[in-house]
Design a protein around this motif. Structure first.
Motif, mmCIF file in Angstrom:
data_model
loop_
_atom_site.group_PDB
_atom_site.id
_atom_site.type_symbol
_atom_site.label_atom_id
_atom_site.label_comp_id
_atom_site.label_asym_id
_atom_site.label_seq_id
_atom_site.Cartn_x
_atom_site.Cartn_y
_atom_site.Cartn_z
ATOM 1 N N ILE A 267 -2.845 8.244 56.909
ATOM 2 C CA ILE A 267 -2.061 7.125 56.368
ATOM 3 C C ILE A 267 -2.624 5.793 56.847
ATOM 4 O O ILE A 267 -2.698 4.816 56.092
ATOM 5 C CB ILE A 267 -0.574 7.286 56.736
ATOM 6 C CG1 ILE A 267 0.010 8.474 55.963
ATOM 7 C CG2 ILE A 267 0.220 6.013 56.436
ATOM 8 C CD1 ILE A 267 1.413 8.844 56.336
ATOM 9 N N GLY A 270 -5.296 4.725 54.593
ATOM 10 C CA GLY A 270 -4.979 4.455 53.193
ATOM 11 C C GLY A 270 -4.583 5.635 52.339
ATOM 12 O O GLY A 270 -4.421 5.483 51.119
ATOM 13 N N ALA A 271 -4.409 6.829 52.925
ATOM 14 C CA ALA A 271 -4.001 7.986 52.123
ATOM 15 C C ALA A 271 -2.580 7.784 51.603
ATOM 16 O O ALA A 271 -1.728 7.221 52.294
ATOM 17 C CB ALA A 271 -4.078 9.261 52.957
ATOM 18 N N ASP A 272 -2.314 8.258 50.386
ATOM 19 C CA ASP A 272 -0.962 8.127 49.847
ATOM 20 C C ASP A 272 -0.075 9.247 50.389
ATOM 21 O O ASP A 272 -0.550 10.335 50.742
ATOM 22 C CB ASP A 272 -0.977 8.151 48.316
ATOM 23 C CG ASP A 272 -1.421 9.495 47.770
ATOM 24 O OD1 ASP A 272 -0.558 10.326 47.449
ATOM 25 O OD2 ASP A 272 -2.649 9.715 47.693
ATOM 26 N N LEU A 273 1.212 8.966 50.437
ATOM 27 C CA LEU A 273 2.172 9.856 51.088
ATOM 28 C C LEU A 273 2.249 11.219 50.394
ATOM 29 O O LEU A 273 2.364 12.252 51.064
ATOM 30 C CB LEU A 273 3.547 9.184 51.095
ATOM 31 C CG LEU A 273 4.540 9.625 52.182
ATOM 32 C CD1 LEU A 273 3.946 9.418 53.561
ATOM 33 C CD2 LEU A 273 5.848 8.870 52.032
ATOM 34 N N ARG A 274 2.177 11.228 49.079
ATOM 35 C CA ARG A 274 2.292 12.491 48.350
ATOM 36 C C ARG A 274 1.126 13.427 48.677
ATOM 37 O O ARG A 274 1.319 14.639 48.838
ATOM 38 C CB ARG A 274 2.317 12.210 46.845
ATOM 39 C CG ARG A 274 2.516 13.438 45.982
ATOM 40 C CD ARG A 274 3.898 14.025 46.125
ATOM 41 N NE ARG A 274 4.932 13.161 45.594
ATOM 42 C CZ ARG A 274 6.224 13.429 45.593
ATOM 43 N NH1 ARG A 274 6.646 14.568 46.123
ATOM 44 N NH2 ARG A 274 7.102 12.588 45.083
ATOM 45 N N SER A 275 -0.070 12.884 48.819
ATOM 46 C CA SER A 275 -1.230 13.715 49.161
ATOM 47 C C SER A 275 -1.080 14.294 50.569
ATOM 48 O O SER A 275 -1.392 15.463 50.810
ATOM 49 C CB SER A 275 -2.517 12.894 49.068
ATOM 50 O OG SER A 275 -2.741 12.436 47.753
ATOM 51 N N GLN A 277 1.695 14.889 52.080
ATOM 52 C CA GLN A 277 2.727 15.920 51.977
ATOM 53 C C GLN A 277 2.129 17.257 51.552
ATOM 54 O O GLN A 277 2.427 18.309 52.144
ATOM 55 C CB GLN A 277 3.798 15.498 50.967
ATOM 56 C CG GLN A 277 4.873 16.566 50.733
ATOM 57 C CD GLN A 277 5.681 16.324 49.476
ATOM 58 O OE1 GLN A 277 5.393 15.413 48.697
ATOM 59 N NE2 GLN A 277 6.696 17.145 49.246
ATOM 60 N N THR A 288 7.673 13.948 55.368
ATOM 61 C CA THR A 288 6.369 13.305 55.563
ATOM 62 C C THR A 288 6.511 11.815 55.846
ATOM 63 O O THR A 288 5.638 11.214 56.481
ATOM 64 C CB THR A 288 5.493 13.507 54.301
ATOM 65 O OG1 THR A 288 5.607 14.859 53.852
ATOM 66 C CG2 THR A 288 4.029 13.223 54.592
ATOM 67 N N GLN A 289 7.605 11.213 55.408
ATOM 68 C CA GLN A 289 7.763 9.762 55.509
ATOM 69 C C GLN A 289 7.796 9.261 56.946
ATOM 70 O O GLN A 289 7.529 8.092 57.198
ATOM 71 C CB GLN A 289 9.030 9.316 54.773
ATOM 72 C CG GLN A 289 8.859 9.323 53.258
ATOM 73 C CD GLN A 289 10.142 8.995 52.530
ATOM 74 O OE1 GLN A 289 11.233 9.282 53.009
ATOM 75 N NE2 GLN A 289 10.019 8.392 51.349
ATOM 76 N N THR A 292 4.790 7.267 58.021
ATOM 77 C CA THR A 292 4.645 5.853 57.649
ATOM 78 C C THR A 292 5.224 4.972 58.739
ATOM 79 O O THR A 292 4.716 3.892 59.008
ATOM 80 C CB THR A 292 5.349 5.555 56.314
ATOM 81 O OG1 THR A 292 6.752 5.788 56.451
ATOM 82 C CG2 THR A 292 4.784 6.415 55.210
#
Length: 310
Positions: A267, A270-275, A277, A288-289, A292
């Protein structure tokens, strides 16, 4: 460490108690039918046995007053807020099972609020600390090569320790650069390995056969013990503690710390949260949040440390 050679993955044992009332045994059977893991079933039973010690009344006849008294007793015994909340959850599940069975019409936990546990952030490591940890094994030995590969895979893939120690040869595809992992709830996911982990595994695999007893090839574990069998969680827990000392990491870390580091560093970069997860195998995005928040906290600390008006 265990000296027993396990040719198949080690399974957690079911914690039985001879003096359990029949309804607890039936509840355990119902949890098995729901597909809950041995660890989860043991945790429920452990909590409910604690509850039984707070009242002479059978658990099946408890009302809200008995539940409140139980929680108060747990607080007086010095149980943490998190433990109290977990016990309330176990009671709630037990009474829901009773309702489903037609054993009662109400859930005495319905109007009881769980104690606030706070939102503690997971322990993680800096990227420099991770590098020191991954460089700690002595790769001039086959066990050092194995340990190096295990640490690299754990950090590259963000695995749970049980997933790591149970990786079999058929789950590993070095040519494609993937692992096929079966996680919680028997859910399968594909996880990319990355170049460093692939190289570490290849170096170890050149010598893996030397860990097998002479003339035998009857264990499919990728990461073998010195006896040539599957490892235990306890084995790996001791291993990572040893390498943390060698790497001069002063914080108290566990195998799960590298899973947290995996997610946090993704994260941060720059990785997105859905990936993230999907890579972690979380059922819910809300789980997963938390990472952040870890990344945000680190940015705040960096700002405070380096900005002239931080």
């Amino acid at each position: 460490m265990s000296q027993t050679r396990a040719k198949t993955p080690r399974q957690p044992t079911i914690a039985h108690a001879d003096d359990d009332p029949i309804y607890l045994t039936e509840f355990r059977t119902a949890m098995l039918a729901r597909g809950l893991s041995v660890h989860t079933r043991n945790a429920y039973m452990r909590d409910l046995r604690l509850c039984l010690n707070t009242s002479s009344t059978p658990l099946t006849t408890w009302g809200e007053a008995q539940v409140q008294h139980c929680l108060k007793s747990m607080m007086q015994l010095g149980k943490s807020v998190r433990t109290q909340a977990r016990i309330l959850s176990s009671l709630r599940q037990f009474f829901l099972w009773q309702i489903g069975n037609g054993g009662r019409d109400d859930n005495p936990c319905e109007h009881i609020k769980a104690p606030k546990t706070g939102s503690s952030l997971p322990k993680t490591l800096s990227e420099d600390d991770v590098t020191c940890l991954l460089d700690a094994p002595d790769i001039s030995t086959v066990l050092g090569l194995r340990d190096k590969a295990m640490l690299e895979v754990l950090y590259a893939c963000g695995l749970r320790v049980s997933e790591l120690i149970n990786i079999s040869l058929e789950q590993l595809n070095l040519n494609a650069g993937w692992l096929q992992i079966t996680g919680k709830g028997n859910k399968t996911r594909l996880v990319p390995l990355g170049e460093f982990a692939i190289t570490a595994i290849e170096n170890y695999m050149l010598h893996r056969r030397t860990l097998l007893p002479d003339g035998r090839n009857d264990c499919q574990a990728v990461f073998l013990t010195a006896q040539g069998g599957y490892m235990t969680r306890h084995n790996f827990w001791h291993m990572i503690k040893k390498y943390a000392r060698i790497a001069n990491i002063t914080s108290d870390i566990s195998p799960h710390t590298l899973r947290h580091a995996f997610a946090t560093h993704l994260i941060n970069h720059g990785a997105d949260l859905r990936s993230v997860q999907l890579l972690l195998g979380h059922s819910n995005l809300s789980t997963t949040q938390i990472y952040t928040h870890v990344a945000t906290t680190r940015l705040q600390n960096l700002h405070k440390q380096h900005h002239p008006r931080g």
